[in-house]
Scaffold this motif. Structure first.
Motif, PDB file in Angstrom:
ATOM      1  N   VAL A  64      67.340 -36.860  21.317  1.00  0.00           N
ATOM      2  CA  VAL A  64      67.187 -37.195  22.736  1.00  0.00           C
ATOM      3  C   VAL A  64      67.470 -38.687  22.912  1.00  0.00           C
ATOM      4  O   VAL A  64      66.883 -39.526  22.214  1.00  0.00           O
ATOM      5  CB  VAL A  64      65.770 -36.868  23.240  1.00  0.00           C
ATOM      6  N   SER A  65      68.356 -39.027  23.827  1.00  0.00           N
ATOM      7  CA  SER A  65      68.687 -40.435  24.053  1.00  0.00           C
ATOM      8  C   SER A  65      67.510 -41.169  24.683  1.00  0.00           C
ATOM      9  O   SER A  65      66.657 -40.577  25.341  1.00  0.00           O
ATOM     10  CB  SER A  65      69.917 -40.558  24.963  1.00  0.00           C
ATOM     11  N   ARG A  66      67.473 -42.459  24.476  1.00  0.00           N
ATOM     12  CA  ARG A  66      66.456 -43.312  25.071  1.00  0.00           C
ATOM     13  C   ARG A  66      67.015 -43.970  26.326  1.00  0.00           C
ATOM     14  O   ARG A  66      68.228 -44.137  26.465  1.00  0.00           O
ATOM     15  CB  ARG A  66      65.989 -44.378  24.071  1.00  0.00           C
ATOM     16  N   TRP A  85      70.814 -38.045  27.921  1.00  0.00           N
ATOM     17  CA  TRP A  85      71.436 -36.866  27.321  1.00  0.00           C
ATOM     18  C   TRP A  85      70.680 -36.468  26.065  1.00  0.00           C
ATOM     19  O   TRP A  85      69.933 -37.252  25.479  1.00  0.00           O
ATOM     20  CB  TRP A  85      72.904 -37.145  26.988  1.00  0.00           C
ATOM     21  N   PHE A  86      70.873 -35.218  25.668  1.00  0.00           N
ATOM     22  CA  PHE A  86      70.412 -34.795  24.346  1.00  0.00           C
ATOM     23  C   PHE A  86      71.522 -34.003  23.678  1.00  0.00           C
ATOM     24  O   PHE A  86      72.418 -33.465  24.342  1.00  0.00           O
ATOM     25  CB  PHE A  86      69.104 -33.999  24.411  1.00  0.00           C
ATOM     26  N   THR A  87      71.471 -33.967  22.347  1.00  0.00           N
ATOM     27  CA  THR A  87      72.435 -33.207  21.564  1.00  0.00           C
ATOM     28  C   THR A  87      71.692 -32.277  20.608  1.00  0.00           C
ATOM     29  O   THR A  87      70.596 -32.604  20.125  1.00  0.00           O
ATOM     30  CB  THR A  87      73.366 -34.123  20.750  1.00  0.00           C
ATOM     31  N   PHE A 102      73.667 -31.927  26.636  1.00  0.00           N
ATOM     32  CA  PHE A 102      73.300 -31.855  28.049  1.00  0.00           C
ATOM     33  C   PHE A 102      73.105 -33.274  28.542  1.00  0.00           C
ATOM     34  O   PHE A 102      72.593 -34.127  27.810  1.00  0.00           O
ATOM     35  CB  PHE A 102      72.007 -31.068  28.243  1.00  0.00           C
ATOM     36  N   GLU A 103      73.501 -33.547  29.798  1.00  0.00           N
ATOM     37  CA  GLU A 103      73.360 -34.885  30.356  1.00  0.00           C
ATOM     38  C   GLU A 103      72.961 -34.795  31.824  1.00  0.00           C
ATOM     39  O   GLU A 103      73.417 -33.905  32.545  1.00  0.00           O
ATOM     40  CB  GLU A 103      74.668 -35.656  30.226  1.00  0.00           C
ATOM     41  N   TRP A 111      76.828 -30.042  30.858  1.00  0.00           N
ATOM     42  CA  TRP A 111      76.614 -29.697  29.453  1.00  0.00           C
ATOM     43  C   TRP A 111      77.927 -29.257  28.839  1.00  0.00           C
ATOM     44  O   TRP A 111      78.932 -29.067  29.530  1.00  0.00           O
ATOM     45  CB  TRP A 111      75.555 -28.613  29.320  1.00  0.00           C
ATOM     46  N   GLY A 112      77.912 -29.102  27.535  1.00  0.00           N
ATOM     47  CA  GLY A 112      79.113 -28.661  26.852  1.00  0.00           C
ATOM     48  C   GLY A 112      78.936 -28.698  25.354  1.00  0.00           C
ATOM     49  O   GLY A 112      77.810 -28.691  24.833  1.00  0.00           O
TER      50      GLY A 112
END
Length: 234
Positions: A64-66, A85-87, A102-103, A111-112
Motif C-alpha cells: 500500500v502506498s504512503r 495506490w496498492f499493488t 488499484f489507484e 485498476w489494472g
C-alpha cells in the motif's frame, strides 16, 4: 471491513492538491485517516484476502502506498501525494514482476494489471514468446480487449515498430513495459462495500495474462537476464 469511500474522499484529495503543505495536512490529518487512509487500507486487505481465497495456490502479497512523497524526489511538488495506490502480486513472481493494482485520486479511480519493472532483456524475451506462439497471445490479448471493463493497453512504445502484429497484440508487442488499465469517474462502485469483490473478479479475469507475464519473468531469471533491480539502480 471496507464500507466504501465517500464523496468526502475526493473532496479531501482535491483540497490536498491545492494545499499541499505540512500545516494544512496536519490540520486535516483526522479527516485523512477517516475518509482515505483507513478505508484504503481496508480495501487493499480485503481485496488481497478475496484474491487469495479465489486462487489458493497463490501467495498473495500486498503493498500500500504512503501519502508522503519521497523527500529526495519532490521536484518542486508538495510533500504529499494527491492519489494512493496498492499493488498485489504472487510471491514466487517477485515484487519486480507483474502485479495487479488499484489507484484512487481526486476525480477518478482505476485498476489494472501490468509489468511496470520489466527490463529491456525481459521484454525481448516477451516478444520472442509471442513470435513463437502468436495464436496463444492473440487469445489472451483478445479476451482482455473484449472485456466489458474497457481496458486500454498502457506502456510507452518504442519509436520504431518492433513487429507487424495488428491490435490488440501490437500495443503489447511494441511497448517498453506492458499493462492494462481502466479508469472511472469517482462515483458508483467506489462508494460501495462491493468494490473489493469487483476488483477480485476483474483481477481473476486478468490472471491468464498475469500468469503469462510471470512465466516470462521466471524464465528471464533462470536465464540470468538483467533483472528489474539492476535496471533501476544500475
Amino acid at each position: 471491513m471496507f464500507q466504501g469511500f465517500s464523496k468526502e474522499t475526493g473532496e479531501f484529495l482535491w483540497e490536498l492538491s491545492f494545499h499541499n503543505e505540512r500545516p494544512w495536512f496536519l490540520e486535516h490529518k483526522e479527516q485523512f485517516e477517516r475518509v482515505l487512509n483507513q478505508p484504503f487500507k481496508a480495501l487493499a486487505q480485503e481485496t488481497a484476502e478475496l484474491l487469495q481465497a479465489r486462487f489458493p495456490d497463490m501467495q498473495v502479497q500486498c503493498h500500500v502506498s504512503r501519502i508522503y512523497r519521497d523527500a529526495r524526489r519532490l521536484f518542486g511538488r508538495g510533500p504529499y501525494k494527491d492519489h494512493l495506490w496498492f499493488t498485489l502480486w504472487d510471491a514466487p513472481a517477485g515484487k519486480d514482476g507483474p502485479a495487479f493494482w488499484f489507484e484512487i485520486g481526486p476525480a477518478t479511480y482505476g485498476w489494472g494489471m501490468g509489468w511496470f519493472e520489466a527490463a529491456p532483456a525481459e521484454m525481448e524475451l516477451f516478444r520472442r514468446s509471442i513470435d513463437a506462439n502468436p495464436a496463444r497471445f492473440e487469445r489472451l490479448a483478445g479476451d482482455i480487449a473484449a472485456s466489458r471493463q474497457k481496458y486500454r493497453v498502457i506502456g510507452p512504445r518504442y519509436a520504431r515498430p518492433k513487429g507487424s502484429y495488428p491490435e490488440p497484440v501490437r500495443g503489447w508487442y511494441e511497448s517498453k513495459w506492458v499493462g492494462v488499465e481502466t479508469v472511472r469517474d469517482l462515483e458508483g462502485d467506489v462508494f460501495t462495500p462491493e468494490l473489493p469483490q469487483l476488483l477480485c473478479d476483474c483481477y481473476a479475469k486478468l490472471t491468464p495474462m498475469y500468469d503469462y507475464l510471470a512465466q516470462i519473468h521466471s524464465a528471464a531469471r533462470k536465464d540470468g537476464l538483467p533483472a528489474a533491480e539492476e535496471k533501476r539502480h544500475g
